[in-house]
Structures are given as C-alpha cells and as structure tokens.
Design a protein around this motif. Sequence first.
Motif, PDB file in Angstrom:
ATOM      1  N   LEU A 149       0.981  -1.221   0.058  1.00 47.33           N
ATOM      2  CA  LEU A 149       0.008   0.084  -0.079  1.00 47.33           C
ATOM      3  C   LEU A 149       0.731   1.246   0.044  1.00 47.33           C
ATOM      4  N   VAL A 150       0.569   2.208  -0.803  1.00 44.09           N
ATOM      5  CA  VAL A 150       1.424   3.302  -0.966  1.00 44.09           C
ATOM      6  C   VAL A 150       0.567   4.372  -1.258  1.00 44.09           C
ATOM      7  N   ASN A 151       0.788   5.365  -0.384  1.00 48.97           N
ATOM      8  CA  ASN A 151      -0.031   7.000  -0.555  1.00 48.97           C
ATOM      9  C   ASN A 151      -1.621   6.364  -0.517  1.00 48.97           C
ATOM     10  N   CYS A 152      -2.186   5.835   0.488  1.00 48.01           N
ATOM     11  CA  CYS A 152      -3.196   5.288   0.785  1.00 48.01           C
ATOM     12  C   CYS A 152      -3.749   5.731   2.054  1.00 48.01           C
ATOM     13  N   GLN A 153      -5.440   6.054   2.130  1.00 49.34           N
ATOM     14  CA  GLN A 153      -5.821   6.389   3.208  1.00 49.34           C
ATOM     15  C   GLN A 153      -6.880   5.636   3.817  1.00 49.34           C
TER      16      GLN A 153
ATOM     17  N   PRO B 266       4.215 -13.688   2.012  1.00 44.45           N
ATOM     18  CA  PRO B 266       5.350 -13.490   2.677  1.00 44.45           C
ATOM     19  C   PRO B 266       5.547 -12.247   3.472  1.00 44.45           C
ATOM     20  N   SER B 267       4.829 -11.120   3.015  1.00 45.90           N
ATOM     21  CA  SER B 267       5.063  -9.924   3.795  1.00 45.90           C
ATOM     22  C   SER B 267       4.283  -8.689   3.334  1.00 45.90           C
ATOM     23  N   ILE B 268       3.971  -7.611   4.165  1.00 44.69           N
ATOM     24  CA  ILE B 268       3.151  -6.461   3.821  1.00 44.69           C
ATOM     25  C   ILE B 268       3.838  -5.290   3.860  1.00 44.69           C
ATOM     26  N   HIS B 269       3.922  -4.495   2.830  1.00 48.88           N
ATOM     27  CA  HIS B 269       4.686  -3.102   2.941  1.00 48.88           C
ATOM     28  C   HIS B 269       3.569  -2.067   2.734  1.00 48.88           C
ATOM     29  N   ILE B 270       3.881  -1.128   3.803  1.00 50.21           N
ATOM     30  CA  ILE B 270       2.937  -0.028   3.792  1.00 50.21           C
ATOM     31  C   ILE B 270       3.721   1.340   3.748  1.00 50.21           C
ATOM     32  N   ASP B 271       3.706   2.028   2.800  1.00 52.30           N
ATOM     33  CA  ASP B 271       4.486   3.152   2.689  1.00 52.30           C
ATOM     34  C   ASP B 271       3.425   4.480   2.677  1.00 52.30           C
TER      35      ASP B 271
ATOM     36  N   ILE C 219       3.799 -12.902   9.844  1.00 50.01           N
ATOM     37  CA  ILE C 219       4.563 -12.219   8.689  1.00 50.01           C
ATOM     38  C   ILE C 219       5.125 -10.718   9.054  1.00 50.01           C
ATOM     39  N   PRO C 220       6.045 -10.322   8.339  1.00 53.45           N
ATOM     40  CA  PRO C 220       6.606  -9.184   8.908  1.00 53.45           C
ATOM     41  C   PRO C 220       5.926  -8.089   7.926  1.00 53.45           C
ATOM     42  N   PHE C 221       5.871  -6.706   8.639  1.00 51.78           N
ATOM     43  CA  PHE C 221       5.148  -5.755   8.129  1.00 51.78           C
ATOM     44  C   PHE C 221       6.517  -4.679   7.857  1.00 51.78           C
ATOM     45  N   TYR C 222       6.542  -4.151   6.754  1.00 55.59           N
ATOM     46  CA  TYR C 222       7.367  -3.078   6.591  1.00 55.59           C
ATOM     47  C   TYR C 222       6.830  -1.757   6.384  1.00 55.59           C
ATOM     48  N   THR C 223       7.199  -1.056   7.186  1.00 53.10           N
ATOM     49  CA  THR C 223       6.524   0.212   7.092  1.00 53.10           C
ATOM     50  C   THR C 223       7.413   1.683   7.110  1.00 53.10           C
ATOM     51  N   SER C 224       6.877   2.516   6.432  1.00 59.20           N
ATOM     52  CA  SER C 224       7.576   3.752   6.354  1.00 59.20           C
ATOM     53  C   SER C 224       6.772   5.229   5.972  1.00 59.20           C
ATOM     54  N   LYS C 225       6.850   6.200   6.831  1.00 59.14           N
ATOM     55  CA  LYS C 225       6.167   7.366   6.614  1.00 59.14           C
ATOM     56  C   LYS C 225       4.396   7.201   7.022  1.00 59.14           C
ATOM     57  N   SER C 226       4.219   6.235   7.727  1.00 60.06           N
ATOM     58  CA  SER C 226       2.716   5.896   7.909  1.00 60.06           C
ATOM     59  C   SER C 226       2.195   5.995   9.176  1.00 60.06           C
TER      60      SER C 226
ATOM     61  N   GLU D 297       4.155   3.642  15.502  1.00 62.01           N
ATOM     62  CA  GLU D 297       4.724   4.909  14.527  1.00 62.01           C
ATOM     63  C   GLU D 297       5.727   5.617  15.033  1.00 62.01           C
ATOM     64  N   THR D 298       6.146   5.478  16.442  1.00 59.97           N
ATOM     65  CA  THR D 298       7.106   6.399  17.097  1.00 59.97           C
ATOM     66  C   THR D 298       8.284   5.775  17.739  1.00 59.97           C
ATOM     67  N   PHE D 299       9.384   6.111  17.431  1.00 60.10           N
ATOM     68  CA  PHE D 299      10.639   5.501  17.453  1.00 60.10           C
ATOM     69  C   PHE D 299      11.614   6.531  18.275  1.00 60.10           C
ATOM     70  N   MET D 300      12.650   5.680  18.921  1.00 55.60           N
ATOM     71  CA  MET D 300      13.713   6.371  19.542  1.00 55.60           C
ATOM     72  C   MET D 300      14.849   5.756  18.902  1.00 55.60           C
ATOM     73  N   THR D 301      15.743   6.819  18.448  1.00 48.66           N
ATOM     74  CA  THR D 301      16.990   6.374  17.807  1.00 48.66           C
ATOM     75  C   THR D 301      18.170   7.083  18.524  1.00 48.66           C
ATOM     76  N   CYS D 302      19.298   6.341  18.570  1.00 52.99           N
ATOM     77  CA  CYS D 302      20.448   6.859  19.420  1.00 52.99           C
ATOM     78  C   CYS D 302      21.583   6.027  18.862  1.00 52.99           C
ATOM     79  N   TYR D 303      22.715   6.680  19.039  1.00 53.84           N
ATOM     80  CA  TYR D 303      24.141   6.269  18.643  1.00 53.84           C
ATOM     81  C   TYR D 303      24.631   5.371  19.749  1.00 53.84           C
ATOM     82  N   SER D 304      25.132   4.305  19.352  1.00 51.61           N
ATOM     83  CA  SER D 304      25.846   3.519  20.528  1.00 51.61           C
ATOM     84  C   SER D 304      27.413   3.482  20.238  1.00 51.61           C
TER      85      SER D 304
END
Length: 155
Positions: A69-73, A84-89, A105-112, A135-142
């Motif tokens: 799914l791309v650019n959907c609402q 095998p997988s679902i992609h949501i962008d 199954i894995p879900f691959y998501t971005s900007k959703s 949809e909210t993540f915390m990222t840091c450098y180790s």
Amino acid sequence: MWTTKKFEIEYQISNHNIKVDIQQMSDTAYIYKCNDTMIEFNGKCSSILLDSCKKCAIVVDSAVASVELVNCQDMKLQIKGKIPSIHIDKTDGCAVYLSPECREIPFYTSKSSEMNMLVPSEEDPDDHIEIPIPETFMTCYSRQKKKIETEVNEI
C-alpha cells in the motif's frame, strides 16, 4: 508458454462488487486512485500494489511476493491465505486482517500512521486481536557498538 497478466483497476468510485479471478501465480495487480471500493482477489497471485486509494477494502487469497500500500488512506486489507510480507508506505489509516497461516509475517512500514494488524486469536480463529503497529521510535548512536540503535518509543 507462461504469460503474465497485470490486472489494472483504476478510478473506481463506490464500486463494491469487483472480483478478480487469478489464473496464474505470475499474475499481478495494480490498483490506482480507487475510492470507497471493495475488491476481492480469488486465487494465488504474484503481487498486489495499491496506490493512492481511499476508503477501500481489499480481500486477498494468497500472494507469492507481497501486498503493498502506497499513498493510501483509511484502508482495510484481509488476507485469507498466506503471503510472505506486507509493505505500507505513506499511508494514513490501515487495518490488516491476517489469516492463521500468516499471523507472523513481517510488516515493512515507512512514513505511515494509524496502522493496525488484526491477528486471529489462538482459541478462536474467527476472533481477531487488534494490535497497533508502532509509528514512534527512539534512535540513538551506541559508541560501544559503533552503530545506530532504534527501538519503539512506548509513549
């Protein structure tokens, strides 16, 4: 000789009776700018791509590759068999009903945002448990590992 069919469904509005019978596993589907439409795919296809659709419901038997799914609402997607997988962008609002065969199954998501997977319960496969996709993540450098680490932000 194998010939791949590409089913193209475009600009459908309030059409609740579209049925696509897949003939070969190499068949693909491209769904573009549909609104308030219900599409049912019968049979195992290669892949399905939904692009810029709104308020649609899609029912899929099985796919060899993925459903994307791309650019959907405000979408609803039901998997009856296995994929095998679902992609949501770039999608806002998506509920994915999984079958017992593909509950892991894995879900691959971005900007959703506003994404939920509905997993069949172990006790009653007709009863689904709704689980929000983060949809909210915390990222840091180790410094120790010398790489970036990302984890779900449990706000």
